[in-house]
Scaffold this motif. Structure first.
Motif, PDB file in Angstrom:
ATOM      1  N   THR A  80       0.840  -1.188   0.000  1.00  0.00           N
ATOM      2  CA  THR A  80       0.000   0.000   0.000  1.00  0.00           C
ATOM      3  C   THR A  80       0.876   1.240   0.000  1.00  0.00           C
ATOM      4  N   VAL A  81       0.330   2.324  -0.522  1.00  0.00           N
ATOM      5  CA  VAL A  81       1.029   3.609  -0.536  1.00  0.00           C
ATOM      6  C   VAL A  81       0.169   4.594   0.249  1.00  0.00           C
ATOM      7  N   PRO A  82       0.754   5.305   1.225  1.00  0.00           N
ATOM      8  CA  PRO A  82      -0.056   6.217   2.034  1.00  0.00           C
ATOM      9  C   PRO A  82      -0.602   7.380   1.213  1.00  0.00           C
ATOM     10  N   ILE A 112       1.906 -12.280   0.623  1.00  0.00           N
ATOM     11  CA  ILE A 112       3.114 -11.648   1.154  1.00  0.00           C
ATOM     12  C   ILE A 112       2.816 -10.155   1.194  1.00  0.00           C
ATOM     13  N   PHE A 113       2.804  -9.594   2.387  1.00  0.00           N
ATOM     14  CA  PHE A 113       2.442  -8.184   2.539  1.00  0.00           C
ATOM     15  C   PHE A 113       3.669  -7.357   2.883  1.00  0.00           C
ATOM     16  N   SER A 114       3.833  -6.221   2.200  1.00  0.00           N
ATOM     17  CA  SER A 114       4.935  -5.300   2.477  1.00  0.00           C
ATOM     18  C   SER A 114       4.532  -4.413   3.649  1.00  0.00           C
ATOM     19  N   THR A 115       5.065  -4.726   4.798  1.00  0.00           N
ATOM     20  CA  THR A 115       4.694  -4.065   6.042  1.00  0.00           C
ATOM     21  C   THR A 115       5.791  -3.098   6.479  1.00  0.00           C
ATOM     22  N   LEU A 116       5.651  -2.549   7.667  1.00  0.00           N
ATOM     23  CA  LEU A 116       6.702  -1.742   8.302  1.00  0.00           C
ATOM     24  C   LEU A 116       6.560  -1.908   9.816  1.00  0.00           C
ATOM     25  N   PRO A 117       7.600  -1.596  10.582  1.00  0.00           N
ATOM     26  CA  PRO A 117       7.525  -1.780  12.035  1.00  0.00           C
ATOM     27  C   PRO A 117       6.467  -0.876  12.675  1.00  0.00           C
ATOM     28  N   THR A 128       3.800   9.312  17.547  1.00  0.00           N
ATOM     29  CA  THR A 128       2.465   8.995  17.039  1.00  0.00           C
ATOM     30  C   THR A 128       2.213   9.474  15.613  1.00  0.00           C
ATOM     31  N   LYS A 129       3.211  10.084  14.988  1.00  0.00           N
ATOM     32  CA  LYS A 129       2.977  10.680  13.666  1.00  0.00           C
ATOM     33  C   LYS A 129       3.656   9.907  12.535  1.00  0.00           C
ATOM     34  N   ILE A 130       4.074   8.676  12.844  1.00  0.00           N
ATOM     35  CA  ILE A 130       4.724   7.846  11.821  1.00  0.00           C
ATOM     36  C   ILE A 130       3.643   6.937  11.238  1.00  0.00           C
ATOM     37  N   THR A 131       2.601   7.560  10.706  1.00  0.00           N
ATOM     38  CA  THR A 131       1.393   6.829  10.327  1.00  0.00           C
ATOM     39  C   THR A 131       1.594   5.784   9.232  1.00  0.00           C
ATOM     40  N   PRO A 132       2.461   5.994   8.219  1.00  0.00           N
ATOM     41  CA  PRO A 132       2.621   4.923   7.226  1.00  0.00           C
ATOM     42  C   PRO A 132       3.143   3.620   7.844  1.00  0.00           C
ATOM     43  N   PHE A 133       4.020   3.736   8.846  1.00  0.00           N
ATOM     44  CA  PHE A 133       4.523   2.547   9.534  1.00  0.00           C
ATOM     45  C   PHE A 133       3.397   1.885  10.319  1.00  0.00           C
TER      46      PHE A 133
END
Length: 314
Positions: A80-82, A112-117, A128-133
């Motif tokens: 996904t792209v924010p 297979i999902f491209s996630t983030l921490p 709290t503002k690292i919303t794409p992660f």
């Protein structure tokens, strides 16, 4: 009969890397038939893609198009792209959730999902503002509860980001030194990945051995680099005098003039969180080492990347 592998983000860094890797792998190219899913099937990039693989329209904001795109698919590489909106967390979460739900409905066997921490969780709620992660991490958690085999790619910082000097580019001092100003220590560590060149090597391993990677989140990077290592490499590559300068948060904000507020807040919190809590959390070094050792092919160092993609200063 080949299984259909649907790839989202087919014209972007990660999706294109997965497609090219599978096409060129002697085993995976026989096992999978590629289906590139893209929102605009008439874009210039897609024209070239159509010469290599099947291209199908799939828009995350159009459920009917996703249902068509995912019909008959065995394996899904989802990303996904924010969106640049105030509700970007909810919007991106819904994108990932819809792709996963429809994949299950259409009978896919593996995603297979491209996630983030999960930055907010890793920092104990401090950032709290690292919303794409956080949005991607929430999608990962959701997928884990679905009746489908799943694995997760968590990519480090793209080496390609350093080619972009639009925001936070260097300034030249009177003595000719190119100064990169950031708010974090020169010793702060970032995991780097050649996204276009190497994403496919990590995903290729996950495709080749799905049982080995079942439920696993792969911390995909070549290795961790300190900020001073990164900019020393850029200096050596460009042949210019390059310096890294740590500045205050307020000074860093001034470097973000012209950057949309939401993106500026992201940069500020992301750098601080990653320095304080680690990009992948407390076990990041071990996780990256394991992922790199198990990747399906030799990974590019940052020095290799700069040799192939020179940065121009001045």
């Amino acid at each position: 009969m080949s299984k259909i592998l649907a790839v989202f983000g087919a014209t972007g860094h990660q999706g294109s890397s997965v497609i090219n890797y599978v096409l060129n792998d002697p085993e995976l190219s026989k096992e999978f038939k590629l289906r590139a899913i893209t929102r605009d099937v008439n874009s210039p990039k897609v024209k070239e893609l159509k010469e290599k693989v099947e291209v199908v329209r799939g828009d995350v904001l159009d459920r009917a198009s996703l249902e068509t795109a995912l019909t008959g698919v065995h394996t899904v590489f989802s990303m996904t792209v924010p969106p640049p909106t105030s509700d970007s967390y909810e919007a991106e979460y819904n994108m990932g959730k819809d792709i996963a739900d429809i994949s299950v409905e259409k009978g896919a066997k593996y995603i297979i999902f491209s996630t983030l921490p999960p930055a907010k969780k890793l920092s104990g709620g401090k950032y709290t503002k690292i919303t794409p992660f956080d949005a991607k991490a929430a999608v990962e958690e959701y997928i884990r509860g679905l009746p489908i085999q799943s694995s997760f790619l968590s990519a480090g910082t793209f080496m390609e980001n350093f080619l972009e000097q639009t925001y936070m580019g260097p300034k030249q001092d009177a003595d000719g030194t190119w100064v990169f100003a950031r708010q974090i220590s020169p010793k702060a560590q970032l995991p780097l990945i050649d996204a276009v060149g190497d994403t496919g090597k990590f995903v290729g391993a996950m495709l080749a051995e799905p049982e080995k990677y079942e439920g696993r989140t792969v911390s995909a990077a070549t290795r961790f680099y300190s900020m001073e290592e990164i900019y020393a490499a850029i200096g050596k590559s460009t042949g210019k005098k390059v310096a890294y300068k740590q500045v205050s948060v307020e000074e860093f904000k001034k470097e973000l003039v012209g950057v949309p507020t939401m993106m500026a807040d992201f940069f500020i919190d992301a750098f601080r969180c990653q320095e304080e809590f680690g990009y992948f959390g407390p076990n990041g070094e071990a996780e990256v080492k394991w992922a790199a050792e198990n990747a399906r092919g030799k990974l590019a160092t940052f020095e290799d990347f700069l040799e192939r993609h020179p940065i121009t200063l001045g």
